[in-house]
Enzyme design. Structure first.
Site, PDB file in Angstrom:
ATOM      1  N   ILE A 157      14.472  16.977 -14.788  1.00 52.56           N
ATOM      2  CA  ILE A 157      14.022  17.590 -16.047  1.00 52.56           C
ATOM      3  C   ILE A 157      12.501  17.552 -16.135  1.00 52.56           C
ATOM      4  CG2 ILE A 157      13.990  17.289 -18.569  1.00 52.56           C
ATOM      5  CD1 ILE A 157      16.919  16.412 -18.360  1.00 52.56           C
ATOM      6  N   THR A 196      23.971  21.259   6.086  1.00 49.95           N
ATOM      7  CA  THR A 196      22.886  21.995   5.422  1.00 49.95           C
ATOM      8  C   THR A 196      23.206  22.333   3.962  1.00 49.95           C
ATOM      9  OG1 THR A 196      23.735  24.137   6.121  1.00 49.95           O
ATOM     10  CG2 THR A 196      22.160  23.075   7.586  1.00 49.95           C
ATOM     11  N   LYS A 197      24.391  21.969   3.506  1.00 52.10           N
ATOM     12  CA  LYS A 197      24.779  22.328   2.131  1.00 52.10           C
ATOM     13  C   LYS A 197      23.780  21.800   1.085  1.00 52.10           C
ATOM     14  CE  LYS A 197      28.610  23.919   1.326  1.00 52.10           C
ATOM     15  NZ  LYS A 197      28.997  25.288   1.627  1.00 52.10           N
ATOM     16  N   CYS A 389     -10.492  -8.428  -1.998  1.00 51.14           N
ATOM     17  CA  CYS A 389     -10.459  -8.474  -3.457  1.00 51.14           C
ATOM     18  C   CYS A 389      -9.903  -9.815  -3.942  1.00 51.14           C
ATOM     19  CB  CYS A 389      -9.732  -7.257  -4.016  1.00 51.14           C
ATOM     20  SG  CYS A 389     -10.324  -6.872  -5.682  1.00 51.14           S
ATOM     21  N   HIS A 515     -12.588  -2.876  -1.542  1.00 49.97           N
ATOM     22  CA  HIS A 515     -11.405  -2.533  -0.734  1.00 49.97           C
ATOM     23  C   HIS A 515     -11.808  -1.608   0.412  1.00 49.97           C
ATOM     24  CE1 HIS A 515      -8.217  -3.895  -3.604  1.00 49.97           C
ATOM     25  NE2 HIS A 515      -9.233  -3.790  -4.455  1.00 49.97           N
ATOM     26  N   GLU A 517     -10.142  -0.880   2.923  1.00 51.68           N
ATOM     27  CA  GLU A 517      -8.966  -0.161   3.462  1.00 51.68           C
ATOM     28  C   GLU A 517      -8.871   1.275   2.939  1.00 51.68           C
ATOM     29  OE1 GLU A 517      -8.900  -2.629   1.293  1.00 51.68           O
ATOM     30  OE2 GLU A 517      -7.286  -2.477  -0.182  1.00 51.68           O
TER      31      GLU A 517
HETATM   32  N1  GLN Z   1      -7.209  -9.593 -10.009  1.00 55.56           N
HETATM   33  C1  GLN Z   1      -8.525  -9.571  -9.424  1.00 55.56           C
HETATM   34  C2  GLN Z   1      -9.547  -8.916 -10.331  1.00 55.56           C
HETATM   35  O1  GLN Z   1      -9.178  -8.154 -11.213  1.00 55.56           O
HETATM   36  C3  GLN Z   1      -8.510  -8.901  -8.078  1.00 55.56           C
HETATM   37  C4  GLN Z   1      -8.129  -7.463  -8.119  1.00 55.56           C
HETATM   38  C5  GLN Z   1      -7.686  -6.909  -6.793  1.00 55.56           C
HETATM   39  O2  GLN Z   1      -7.307  -7.660  -5.884  1.00 55.56           O
HETATM   40  N2  GLN Z   1      -7.663  -5.606  -6.660  1.00 55.56           N
HETATM   41  O3  GLN Z   1     -10.717  -9.134 -10.184  1.00 55.56           O
END
Ligand code: GLN
Length: 547
Positions: A157, A196-197, A389, A515, A517
């Protein structure tokens, strides 16, 4: 050998999904983008999510996997991570729209009186807002193709307003617009048959809302015979060459090549009336795949976090490790270690098989004591260790407790009454009460200290990385950490917030408040992950030499 000059009018590609969720619309969208980019076209991808949250930032990872962050500070669906990893192009908040944001914008306009007394309705006001957002990226004139992935499954929906907007756009844009529908062809083991239905039913549902797909991509675990694809084509009003299969692949990064083999790129170009010549230049992509296929030696990384039961919770970290390992000619084996279960009694058994350990980001107290246990063991045993982090903040806390003698050191997030608040709430966060979109988000500059491992890894002293946090290393303790051997080697040039800590006496013991990554891609693996994997390989070799 980019033969294709940019085209004048933007083309729109819609990707919808049917039968079941989790078929990999994001991977198909990303693969299409890769192929078009490799032909020299300018491409962007956006994701429309049908849920009511304004953004996924307030969602628990168990609900919707990792929260990805764009450079401009938008908390986004994890598919945007795939988009960036495949295309090497940074996304922004314009690349991810939710139903919540669409409604918020319409309601704001209604309150301002913009609708001049009209009754505000799903059709046309919500659908117009969706259409406006679809065309926003196209109207910049920057892109030849805008790929729009519609989240959810046809028949839901909540997807209906998005599909209605797609239906209208198809009429408005004519052949400048195509719809690719991704479905699932199950293999029934008892009958040993592909069916394939469900695809036929799913296409019917799409047709019922007025959309005729131009291309069908069939997800399958087994090869779908040509005769069966013909049957699907006939039943679904699609040309037989436009029924493509997407068979399970050992790696998502093979999917662009699988699509190329079935000419999905030329099908799209022809159906959208786009002039084209030559073939896509995938030489760099293929170099990566060759390395991936040829890597035989394994590097083992332990990832310590609390969201270990969910495959997508640490998606960007997994991919960054995989990319860095591949470029170092290694196969990476990542083992998730549940920080809630880690104790002094089992830490050696759980962590010693690894050549490197990552301490994951996160929020809240649960599972943090296990991170400290892991970090103490890694530090004392000199294992290459990467804290990201909350992982970096945990490194700081463990160091304060066990090296600097502050037994109750903590982050005020985890224990608001600690007498040693080595991690404290950032000043700018103290007045914030709304939880959505209010963290320190997006890309900020960071200056690295010359001669450090981290600066050598980057090969530069000025970097920019993405953030998602409320807490920081408490400035008052900074000199004490440095005196005790934990160096604050990266900081924000304006605010002096500590971005990176490093213990130089260790093999590789680095924590980043940011971060890294999020910015690792197939064509640009992240330098810090590359360096971490190199350190893990060196450590593995030293262990083997000792045996
Ligand atoms: N909780 C921690 C902060 O807010 C680390 C946040 C995180 O790992 N992205 O600073």
């Amino acid at each position: 050998m980019f033969e294709n000059k940019s085209i004048v009018e933007t083309r729109y590609i819609f990707v919808t999904g049917g039968v079941v969720s989790s078929l990999g619309k994001g991977i198909i969208s990303s693969s299409i983008a890769r192929l078009l980019l490799s032909r020299g076209f300018k491409v962007t991808i956006q994701k429309f999510d049908p849920y009511l949250n304004i953004d996924p930032g307030t969602l628990n990872p168990y609900e919707h996997g990792e929260c990805y962050v764009t450079v401009d500070g938008h908390e986004a669906d994890l598919d945007l991570g795939h988009y960036e990893r495949f295309t090497n192009i940074k996304t922004t908040r314009a690349n991810n729209i939710t139903t919540g944001r669409v409604y918020q914008s319409v309601i704001d306009k209604e309150r301002r009186g913009d609708y001049l007394g009209k009754t505000v309705q799903i059709i046309p006001h919500i659908t117009d807002e969706i259409k406006r957002n679809v065309k926003l990226l196209g109207s910049t004139g920057e892109f030849d193709f805008v790929i729009t992935e519609i989240g959810g499954t046809v028949g839901d929906i909540e997807s209906l307003p998005f599909l209605e907007a797609v239906r209208q756009l198809r009429w408005e844009l004519g052949n400048k617009c195509i719809c690719i529908h991704l479905t699932y062809v199950p293999f029934i083991h008892a009958a040993k048959e592909l069916k394939t239905k469900p695809t036929q039913h799913s296409v019917k549902q799409l047709q019922q809302v007025g959309i005729q797909p131009d291309v069908l991509v069939l997800r399958t675990e087994h090869d779908i015979p040509a005769s069966m694809r013909h049957k699907v084509a006939q039943f679904c009003n699609v040309s037989p060459d436009a029924v493509i299969q997407s068979i399970d692949a050992p790696s998502i990064y093979e999917v662009p090549l699988m699509m190329l083999d079935q000419h999905l790129d030329t099908i799209i170009l022809e159906k959208t009336g786009t002039p084209h010549r030559g073939e896509p230049d995938l030489s760099k992509w293929n170099e990566f795949l060759d390395k991936m296929h040829n890597a035989t030696n394994e590097i083992r990384i332990g990832l310590v976090g609390k969201y270990v039961a969910l495959q997508d919770a640490y998606k960007s970290i997994d991919e960054a490790l995989f990319q860095a390992a591949t470029y170092n000619d290694r196969k990476v084996k990542i083992t998730y270690i549940n920080s809630e279960r880690l104790t002094d009694a089992n830490v050696e058994e759980l962590l010693s098989p690894h050549d490197g350990v990552v301490i994951a980001p996160g929020f809240g107290q649960r599972g943090t004591e296990g991170k400290f246990v892991a970090l103490k063991w890694c530090r004392e045993n000199d294992i290459p260790t990467f804290g990201i982090c909350l992982g970096m903040q945990s490194m700081v806390i463990e160091y304060a407790r066990n090296v600097m003698g502050m037994a109750d050191a903590n982050s005020v997030e985890l224990n608001p009454t600690t007498s040693h608040n080595v991690i404290d709430l950032m000043e700018e966060q103290k007045s914030i009460t709304n939880m959505g979109g209010t963290m320190r988000l997006g890309a900020y500059a960071c200056q690295l200290r010359d001669g450090t491992k981290v600066a050598n890894a980057y090969g530069t002293l000025n970097i920019e990385e993405r953030h998602r946090h409320r807490f920081e290393l408490n400035e008052e303790y900074r000199s004490q950490f440095e005196a005790a051997g934990m160096m604050c080697v990266g900081e924000n040039p304006q605010t002096h917030l500590v971005e990176v800590v490093e213990v130089p006496s260790k093999r590789w013991y680095i924590g980043t408040q940011y971060h890294p990554e999020y910015s690792s891609t197939v064509l640009n693996p992240h330098p810090l992950f590359m360096d971490f994997i190199r350190a893990a390989i060196a450590y593995q070799k030293s262990k083997q030499a000792d045996e």
